[in-house]
Design an enzyme around this catalytic site. Structure first.
Site, PDB file in Angstrom:
ATOM      1  N   TRP A  79      27.538  40.387 -13.386  1.00 19.77           N
ATOM      2  CA  TRP A  79      26.602  39.578 -12.599  1.00 19.77           C
ATOM      3  C   TRP A  79      25.767  40.436 -11.664  1.00 19.77           C
ATOM      4  CZ3 TRP A  79      25.423  35.358 -14.753  1.00 19.77           C
ATOM      5  CH2 TRP A  79      26.374  34.673 -15.508  1.00 19.77           C
ATOM      6  N   ASP A  93      26.296  37.698  -3.356  1.00 21.00           N
ATOM      7  CA  ASP A  93      26.519  36.667  -4.382  1.00 21.00           C
ATOM      8  C   ASP A  93      28.009  36.325  -4.328  1.00 21.00           C
ATOM      9  OD1 ASP A  93      27.077  35.188  -6.606  1.00 21.00           O
ATOM     10  OD2 ASP A  93      26.183  36.581  -8.053  1.00 21.00           O
ATOM     11  N   LYS A 126      32.061  26.510  -9.470  1.00 16.38           N
ATOM     12  CA  LYS A 126      33.392  27.140  -9.549  1.00 16.38           C
ATOM     13  C   LYS A 126      34.291  26.568  -8.449  1.00 16.38           C
ATOM     14  CE  LYS A 126      30.681  30.677 -11.425  1.00 16.38           C
ATOM     15  NZ  LYS A 126      31.159  30.794 -12.806  1.00 16.38           N
TER      16      LYS A 126
HETATM   17  C1  LIG Z   1      29.319  35.901  -9.730  1.00 12.41           C
HETATM   18  C2  LIG Z   1      28.331  35.066 -10.463  1.00 12.41           C
HETATM   19  N1  LIG Z   1      27.026  35.177 -10.172  1.00 12.41           N
HETATM   20  C3  LIG Z   1      26.093  34.433 -10.803  1.00 12.41           C
HETATM   21  C4  LIG Z   1      26.436  33.538 -11.781  1.00 12.41           C
HETATM   22  C5  LIG Z   1      25.360  32.735 -12.467  1.00 12.41           C
HETATM   23  O1  LIG Z   1      25.432  31.442 -12.059  1.00 12.41           O
HETATM   24  P1  LIG Z   1      24.535  30.278 -12.736  1.00 12.41           P
HETATM   25  O2  LIG Z   1      25.119  30.037 -14.071  1.00 12.41           O
HETATM   26  O3  LIG Z   1      24.702  29.145 -11.776  1.00 12.41           O
HETATM   27  O4  LIG Z   1      23.142  30.778 -12.790  1.00 12.41           O
HETATM   28  C6  LIG Z   1      27.773  33.374 -12.116  1.00 12.41           C
HETATM   29  C7  LIG Z   1      28.156  32.400 -13.162  1.00 12.41           C
HETATM   30  O5  LIG Z   1      29.199  32.433 -13.732  1.00 12.41           O
HETATM   31  C8  LIG Z   1      28.743  34.155 -11.449  1.00 12.41           C
HETATM   32  O6  LIG Z   1      30.039  34.049 -11.746  1.00 12.41           O
END
Ligand SMILES: Cc1ncc(COP(=O)(O)O)c(C=O)c1O
Length: 364
Positions: A103, A173, A197
């Site tokens: 991510w 994040d 989550k």
């Molecule tokens: C740490 C992290 N950042 C970003 C995201 C992306 O999130 P979204 O699917 O809401 O765009 C996720 C999704 O699993 C994640 O676990």
């Protein structure tokens, strides 16, 4: 209530039964509104009360200091990867990113597409299995901000302390460990988390932003992507994700009233994680943890087994016991147990039991 499995999905993920029941009831009638939460205007009094309560509960649980705005935006955390550089990365500046997993890399790629981005640390050569030491960070001299991913959901590595950013705004994040433990919001410029989550359902992303940063937002951004405009309109520039905000509010209420706050939540989460990591440590030749010990995630426990055949057999045995969605992400393989706030300890105990039995049967 129907018989529920233990759901180890990485997200959307397990929700507290109490919250599901309240959400179910509000689909028929939001208490006091005489209509469903799905039917009322986002500018109605009943929804305004929900929105205010969601913000107030987040402020209380996270002890958010004054001088920060809470936004509820759409587009998931992925849109934050885009909005962040659009709003905060000036033309002569660089954005620093710590890459501890999939991510963080995605967030960096997006910044690089939109401006000048710099890798402050990269864990890729070790397959993103650990975190940087403080002295390993390579800060650029003109950094607009330093971005990091508090918990890498796929690899299962989680920061154990806040990286040092000096006077540079720190952006976090915290999508997959939001509300799992207390954080010191005052150390951050921006904290963001999609809700699906630990904070509810897909469709809403909480963005907590220090107000002085709103002054950096360039003029003429597309309105939906403009933090300043969203803050000025209290996330109501357009129709917000009404139901997502409602469920987030219920989750906060559950955390406050039934769990007893984030310190209590953190203690429960630590105990759940310990139950699994103890098995990894006791049988490390069979259950090979992906994350280095000092970088282990309390939310996503990841491990490999001696062969892919055994991993497949383990997943089948788990399913037979109603333990579902334990398959690791394809980039890491193996097993991933996502044990978010709402995963009951009994679910983790059932998984631990299986791990111990499976080891006894299959270890040479
Ligand atoms: C740490 C992290 N950042 C970003 C995201 C992306 O999130 P979204 O699917 O809401 O765009 C996720 C999704 O699993 C994640 O676990």
């Amino acid at each position: 209530m129907c018989a529920r499995v233990y759901n180890f999905s990485a997200g959307p993920a397990v929700l507290p039964v109490r919250v599901l029941e309240q959400a179910q009831a509000a689909v028929m009638e939001l208490p006091g509104a005489g209509a469903s939460i799905l039917e009322i205007s986002h500018r109605s009094k009943p929804f305004a009360a929900v929105h205010e309560e969601a913000k107030a509960l987040l402020r209380e649980l996270l002890e958010i200091p004054s001088g920060y705005s809470i936004l509820f935006l759409q587009g998931g955390s992925s849109l934050q990867f885009t909005m962040l550089p659009m709003n905060l990365l000036g033309e002569k500046q660089t954005a620093d990113y710590i890459l501890t997993g999939t991510w963080g890399k995605k967030a960096f790629d997006e910044a690089q597409r939109l401006g000048s981005a710099h890798v402050a640390w990269n864990g890729k050569s070790d397959n993103y299995s650990h975190l940087p030491a403080a002295q390993d960070l390579d800060h650029s001299s003109n950094a607009a901000y330093l971005h990091y991913t508090d918990n890498e959901t796929i690899q299962g590595v989680e920061f154990q302390s806040v990286p040092e950013a000096g006077s540079i705004p720190l952006v976090c994040d915290t999508s997959s460990n939001f509300l799992s433990r207390p954080i010191n919001v005052g150390r951050y410029g921006i904290v963001y988390a999609c809700a699906q989550k630990n904070a509810g359902i897909a469709g809403v992303t909480a963005v907590i932003i220090r107000d002085d940063l709103l002054e950096r937002v360039p003029k003429n951004l597309p309105p939906m992507l403009d933090y300043k405009l969203q803050a000025e309109n209290d996330s109501l520039y357009n129709t917000p994700p009404v139901f997502g905000i409602y469920v987030l509010m219920l989750i906060c209420k559950w955390l406050k009233n039934e769990v007893g706050g984030l310190d209590a939540m953190a203690r429960l989460n630590q105990e759940k994680a310990r139950l699994l990591y103890d098995v990894l440590d006791a049988h490390s030749d069979f259950y090979r943890g992906h994350a280095r010990k000092d970088s282990r995630s309390m939310m996503n426990v990841t491990w490999r087994m001696p062969s892919e055949e055994l991993e497949a057999e383990f997943l089948t045995a788990a399913k037979d016991r109603n333990l579902i969605d334990l398959k690791g992400h394809r980039s890491v393989g193996g097993i991933r147990a996502s044990i978010y706030n709402a995963m009951p300890q009994a679910g983790v105990e059932a998984l631990r039991e299986l791990m111990l039995e499976f080891h006894k049967q299959h270890a040479k």
